[in-house]
Design a protein around this motif. Structure first.
Motif, PDB file in Angstrom:
ATOM      1  N   ASN A  98       0.844  -1.188   0.000  1.00  0.00           N
ATOM      2  CA  ASN A  98       0.000   0.000   0.000  1.00  0.00           C
ATOM      3  C   ASN A  98       0.880   1.240   0.000  1.00  0.00           C
ATOM      4  N   ALA A  99       0.259   2.405  -0.113  1.00  0.00           N
ATOM      5  CA  ALA A  99       1.004   3.659  -0.226  1.00  0.00           C
ATOM      6  C   ALA A  99       1.802   3.956   1.035  1.00  0.00           C
ATOM      7  N   THR A 100       1.244   3.620   2.190  1.00  0.00           N
ATOM      8  CA  THR A 100       1.952   3.869   3.452  1.00  0.00           C
ATOM      9  C   THR A 100       3.246   3.066   3.517  1.00  0.00           C
ATOM     10  N   ASP A 101       3.168   1.787   3.138  1.00  0.00           N
ATOM     11  CA  ASP A 101       4.366   0.946   3.124  1.00  0.00           C
ATOM     12  C   ASP A 101       5.384   1.455   2.105  1.00  0.00           C
ATOM     13  N   ALA A 102       4.888   1.926   0.963  1.00  0.00           N
ATOM     14  CA  ALA A 102       5.782   2.396  -0.096  1.00  0.00           C
ATOM     15  C   ALA A 102       6.583   3.617   0.331  1.00  0.00           C
ATOM     16  N   LEU A 103       6.045   4.406   1.249  1.00  0.00           N
ATOM     17  CA  LEU A 103       6.715   5.623   1.703  1.00  0.00           C
ATOM     18  C   LEU A 103       7.457   5.435   3.029  1.00  0.00           C
ATOM     19  N   ALA A 104       7.363   4.264   3.606  1.00  0.00           N
ATOM     20  CA  ALA A 104       7.961   4.016   4.914  1.00  0.00           C
ATOM     21  C   ALA A 104       9.465   4.279   4.893  1.00  0.00           C
ATOM     22  N   GLY A 105       9.926   5.083   5.850  1.00  0.00           N
ATOM     23  CA  GLY A 105      11.348   5.378   5.965  1.00  0.00           C
ATOM     24  C   GLY A 105      11.851   6.473   5.056  1.00  0.00           C
ATOM     25  N   LEU A 106      10.992   6.980   4.170  1.00  0.00           N
ATOM     26  CA  LEU A 106      11.401   8.019   3.230  1.00  0.00           C
ATOM     27  C   LEU A 106      10.993   9.419   3.656  1.00  0.00           C
TER      28      LEU A 106
ATOM     29  N   PHE B  49       3.637  16.283 -15.897  1.00  0.00           N
ATOM     30  CA  PHE B  49       4.893  16.484 -15.168  1.00  0.00           C
ATOM     31  C   PHE B  49       5.493  15.192 -14.619  1.00  0.00           C
ATOM     32  N   ASN B  50       4.763  14.087 -14.666  1.00  0.00           N
ATOM     33  CA  ASN B  50       5.218  12.869 -14.011  1.00  0.00           C
ATOM     34  C   ASN B  50       6.565  12.335 -14.508  1.00  0.00           C
ATOM     35  N   PRO B  51       6.801  12.215 -15.824  1.00  0.00           N
ATOM     36  CA  PRO B  51       8.073  11.620 -16.264  1.00  0.00           C
ATOM     37  C   PRO B  51       9.304  12.397 -15.819  1.00  0.00           C
ATOM     38  N   MET B  52       9.272  13.714 -15.925  1.00  0.00           N
ATOM     39  CA  MET B  52      10.461  14.487 -15.556  1.00  0.00           C
ATOM     40  C   MET B  52      10.683  14.459 -14.052  1.00  0.00           C
ATOM     41  N   MET B  53       9.583  14.481 -13.276  1.00  0.00           N
ATOM     42  CA  MET B  53       9.742  14.429 -11.826  1.00  0.00           C
ATOM     43  C   MET B  53      10.321  13.101 -11.369  1.00  0.00           C
ATOM     44  N   ALA B  54       9.980  12.035 -12.074  1.00  0.00           N
ATOM     45  CA  ALA B  54      10.490  10.710 -11.699  1.00  0.00           C
ATOM     46  C   ALA B  54      12.006  10.632 -11.785  1.00  0.00           C
ATOM     47  N   THR B  55      12.614  11.507 -12.579  1.00  0.00           N
ATOM     48  CA  THR B  55      14.069  11.480 -12.749  1.00  0.00           C
ATOM     49  C   THR B  55      14.799  12.428 -11.811  1.00  0.00           C
ATOM     50  N   ALA B  56      14.064  13.311 -11.138  1.00  0.00           N
ATOM     51  CA  ALA B  56      14.694  14.476 -10.492  1.00  0.00           C
ATOM     52  C   ALA B  56      14.657  14.438  -8.977  1.00  0.00           C
ATOM     53  N   ALA B  57      14.654  13.250  -8.393  1.00  0.00           N
ATOM     54  CA  ALA B  57      14.652  13.143  -6.930  1.00  0.00           C
ATOM     55  C   ALA B  57      15.572  12.014  -6.490  1.00  0.00           C
ATOM     56  N   ARG B  58      15.966  12.089  -5.244  1.00  0.00           N
ATOM     57  CA  ARG B  58      16.854  11.058  -4.691  1.00  0.00           C
ATOM     58  C   ARG B  58      16.130   9.732  -4.505  1.00  0.00           C
ATOM     59  N   ALA B  59      14.807   9.778  -4.396  1.00  0.00           N
ATOM     60  CA  ALA B  59      13.991   8.565  -4.335  1.00  0.00           C
ATOM     61  C   ALA B  59      12.678   8.846  -5.042  1.00  0.00           C
ATOM     62  N   THR B  60      12.217   7.900  -5.844  1.00  0.00           N
ATOM     63  CA  THR B  60      10.957   8.046  -6.568  1.00  0.00           C
ATOM     64  C   THR B  60      10.027   6.897  -6.214  1.00  0.00           C
ATOM     65  N   VAL B  61       8.802   7.258  -5.850  1.00  0.00           N
ATOM     66  CA  VAL B  61       7.768   6.271  -5.541  1.00  0.00           C
ATOM     67  C   VAL B  61       6.616   6.490  -6.514  1.00  0.00           C
ATOM     68  N   ALA B  62       6.176   5.418  -7.155  1.00  0.00           N
ATOM     69  CA  ALA B  62       5.109   5.519  -8.156  1.00  0.00           C
ATOM     70  C   ALA B  62       3.885   4.730  -7.713  1.00  0.00           C
ATOM     71  N   GLU B  63       2.722   5.283  -7.989  1.00  0.00           N
ATOM     72  CA  GLU B  63       1.486   4.521  -7.868  1.00  0.00           C
ATOM     73  C   GLU B  63       1.008   4.213  -9.277  1.00  0.00           C
ATOM     74  N   VAL B  64       0.526   2.980  -9.493  1.00  0.00           N
ATOM     75  CA  VAL B  64       0.152   2.557 -10.845  1.00  0.00           C
ATOM     76  C   VAL B  64      -1.259   1.990 -10.850  1.00  0.00           C
TER      77      VAL B  64
END
Length: 236
Positions: A9-17, A177-192
């Motif tokens: 789930n989204a909470t687990d995906a963001l855990a520790g970040l 804006f999604n594709p460029m943002m996916a490249t521009a962070a130290r960690a990227t989390v996606a929902e699909v």
């Protein structure tokens, strides 16, 4: 052994970040292609003092608007705020910092950050408030403003299809804006919306390669809202 990128789930995906005071890039345009589930998980986490880079802040009570309601956002880096009354109210009350950017400049700042370009020059905004406090230079008889690339601590994005390796495909204008943002962070989390096995996609159809995506979550349901529904009046 390889660690799976797919989380329950989204909470687990963001855990520790997540942490207070971080800079988050949030994909979407209006309400199109926004990572709603990940935004909701950020709200539930209770982190505060956030700087959010996004074209806009959703609308009241929807999208990034929920983080404004909970007063978790310290600063917005945006190009448009016209659909969100709370955004305006907090800014006028001095409760929210805003860094306005011309829309193309904002897109290029994010793309530059992802490409490892620390700064670039643009003619947009020269001679206006946008250029105040920024370096300007003249090239070939034209004046340019220097803009800095943006690199976030975290990027949250929404994609139409993804595979378990993190390769992403976007649907039509939800690509924004999604594709460029996916490249521009130290960690990227996606929902699909759809999760597939590796090798399911034609490589030519992949927009964001999985190397950019550290974690992803499959949505159980997708809430696709329309900011303003405009229809023609029926003929008499």
């Amino acid at each position: 052994m390889a660690v799976s990128k797919v989380h329950a789930n989204a909470t687990d995906a963001l855990a520790g970040l997540l942490r207070d005071g971080m800079l988050i890039l949030s994909g979407g345009f209006g309400l199109c292609g926004i990572p709603s589930a990940l935004i909701a998980a950020i709200r539930e986490s209770g982190v505060t003092g956030l700087t959010i880079v996004s074209n806009n802040a959703g609308i009241d009570g929807v999208g990034l608007g929920v983080l404004l309601e909970s007063k978790q956002v310290k600063k917005m880096v945006s190009s448009y705020v016209g659909e969100n009354k709370l955004f305006m109210q907090q800014f006028l009350a001095g409760e929210l910092e805003i860094e306005f950017n011309p829309q193309g400049t904002l897109a290029e700042r994010i793309r530059a950050g992802g490409a490892g370009i620390p700064a670039f020059y643009t003619r947009t905004g020269y001679g206006t408030a946008v250029a105040e406090g920024k370096e300007t230079r003249e090239f070939d008889g034209h004046h340019y403003v220097m803009e800095r690339g943006i690199v976030g601590d975290l990027a949250i994005v929404h994609a139409w299809k993804g595979d378990s390796e993190g390769n992403l495909i976007y649907r039509k204008t939800a690509r924004n804006f999604n594709p460029m943002m996916a490249t521009a962070a130290r960690a990227t989390v996606a929902e699909v919306e759809e999760l597939h096995e590796p090798g399911s996609f034609d490589p030519d159809h992949i927009v964001t390669p999985g190397i950019y995506v550290q974690r992803l979550v499959k949505l159980d349901a997708v809430d696709k809202r329309i900011e303003q529904r405009t229809v023609r009046k029926r003929a008499a």
